[in-house]
Design a protein around this motif. Structure first.
Motif, short mmCIF file in Angstrom:
data_model
loop_
_atom_site.label_atom_id
_atom_site.label_comp_id
_atom_site.label_asym_id
_atom_site.label_seq_id
_atom_site.Cartn_x
_atom_site.Cartn_y
_atom_site.Cartn_z
N GLY A 71 0.84 -1.19 0.00
CA GLY A 71 0.00 0.00 0.00
C GLY A 71 0.87 1.23 0.00
N ASN A 74 -1.79 7.99 2.02
CA ASN A 74 -2.69 9.00 1.47
C ASN A 74 -2.12 10.32 1.97
OD1 ASN A 74 -4.68 11.06 1.50
ND2 ASN A 74 -6.30 9.53 1.41
N THR A 77 -4.38 12.70 4.20
CA THR A 77 -4.74 12.34 5.58
C THR A 77 -3.55 11.81 6.37
OG1 THR A 77 -5.26 10.07 4.96
CG2 THR A 77 -7.06 11.67 4.82
N GLU A 79 -2.69 8.83 6.32
CA GLU A 79 -3.02 7.43 6.63
C GLU A 79 -2.31 6.46 5.69
OE1 GLU A 79 -5.33 6.26 9.10
OE2 GLU A 79 -5.22 8.34 9.78
N VAL A 81 -2.65 3.35 3.50
CA VAL A 81 -3.80 2.75 2.80
C VAL A 81 -3.30 1.55 1.99
CG1 VAL A 81 -5.64 3.14 1.10
CG2 VAL A 81 -4.92 5.01 2.62
N ARG A 82 -4.02 0.44 2.12
CA ARG A 82 -3.62 -0.77 1.38
C ARG A 82 -3.97 -0.62 -0.10
NH1 ARG A 82 -7.90 -3.93 -0.28
NH2 ARG A 82 -9.87 -3.55 0.79
N HIS A 94 -13.56 0.82 -7.01
CA HIS A 94 -12.37 1.64 -6.68
C HIS A 94 -11.85 2.50 -7.83
CE1 HIS A 94 -11.98 -0.15 -2.73
NE2 HIS A 94 -12.30 -1.30 -3.30
N THR A 106 -11.69 5.85 -4.78
CA THR A 106 -11.57 5.62 -3.33
C THR A 106 -10.10 5.84 -2.95
OG1 THR A 106 -10.99 3.29 -3.64
CG2 THR A 106 -13.35 3.79 -3.37
N ASP A 107 -9.83 5.85 -1.64
CA ASP A 107 -8.44 5.96 -1.18
C ASP A 107 -7.62 4.77 -1.66
OD1 ASP A 107 -9.07 8.30 0.05
OD2 ASP A 107 -8.87 7.56 2.10
N ILE A 108 -8.23 3.59 -1.59
CA ILE A 108 -7.56 2.38 -2.06
C ILE A 108 -7.24 2.51 -3.55
CG2 ILE A 108 -8.01 -0.08 -2.60
CD1 ILE A 108 -9.39 -0.23 0.19
N VAL A 111 -4.18 5.17 -4.05
CA VAL A 111 -2.80 4.71 -3.81
C VAL A 111 -2.40 3.65 -4.85
CG1 VAL A 111 -2.74 5.30 -1.35
CG2 VAL A 111 -3.39 2.97 -2.03
#
Ligand SMILES: [Zn+2]
Length: 147
Positions: A71, A74, A77, A79, A81-82, A94, A106-108, A111
Motif C-alpha cells: 500500500g 494517502n 490524511t 493514513e 492505505v492498502r 475503486h 476511493t483511497d484504495i 494509492v
C-alpha cells in the motif's frame, strides 16, 4: 516464509480465471508483447502464501511498480492505505475508466493507481491506441468495470 514458487498448474488457474487480463489495469495479455505475470498480492516477504487466493494476474508494468509493496500513504490524511486486492475487491468500486484514464474513486484506488502508475504518459498512450483499435476495454475487462 512460504515458498514463492508458482507451479504450472497454479499459473494456469490464475491466468484462466482472469481471462488473461491484468487484474489491475485490465489490459489484455495479448496486447502486451511483455505478457502478464502471476503476482503475489501479499508478497512472500510479508508472509503472503503461494495459494490461489493470494495470487493475481498482472501485466509487467503493474507488477514491476507494485513490487513487494502492500500500500502507500494517502498524502491528504497521512493514513497508510492498502492496495486494491483483486481477490476481495471489485475493480468498479475503486476505479472508473474515463476514456484512457483510470480514475481512482476511493483511497484504495488512489494509492493503487498512483504507485502502480496506471496513468503514466506511455500507459495512457497505449490505452488510447488500444481503444482506437477496439481492444480496450475487452469484454472481460468490462465485466470487472461494471461488477
Ligand atoms: Zn496492468
Amino acid at each position: 516464509m512460504s515458498n514463492p514458487y508458482i507451479n504450472v498448474e497454479l499459473r494456469r488457474l490464475v491466468a484462466n480465471r482472469t481471462d488473461y487480463i491484468c487484474e489491475y489495469c485490465l489490459v489484455s495479455e495479448v496486447n502486451r508483447s511483455s505478457g502478464c505475470q502471476v503476482d503475489h498480492i501479499i508478497s512472500v516477504k510479508h508472509g503472503g502464501s503461494t495459494t490461489a487466493d493470494n495470487l493475481c494476474y498482472a501485466c509487467i508494468f503493474c507488477n514491476l511498480q507494485k513490487g513487494s509493496d502492500l500500500g502507500s500513504i494517502n498524502w491528504q490524511t497521512g493514513e497508510l492505505v492498502r492496495f486494491f486486492n483483486p481477490r476481495r475487491d471489485f475493480w468498479g468500486e475503486h476505479f472508473q475508466l474515463n476514456a484512457a484514464v483510470i480514475q481512482p474513486i476511493t483511497d484504495i484506488g488512489e494509492v493503487t493507481a498512483r504507485i502502480l502508475d496506471f496513468n503514466g504518459d506511455e500507459r495512457i498512450l497505449e490505452r488510447q491506441a488500444l481503444i482506437a483499435a477496439g481492444q480496450y476495454p475487452s469484454a472481460s475487462a468490462i465485466k470487472r468495470i461494471n461488477k
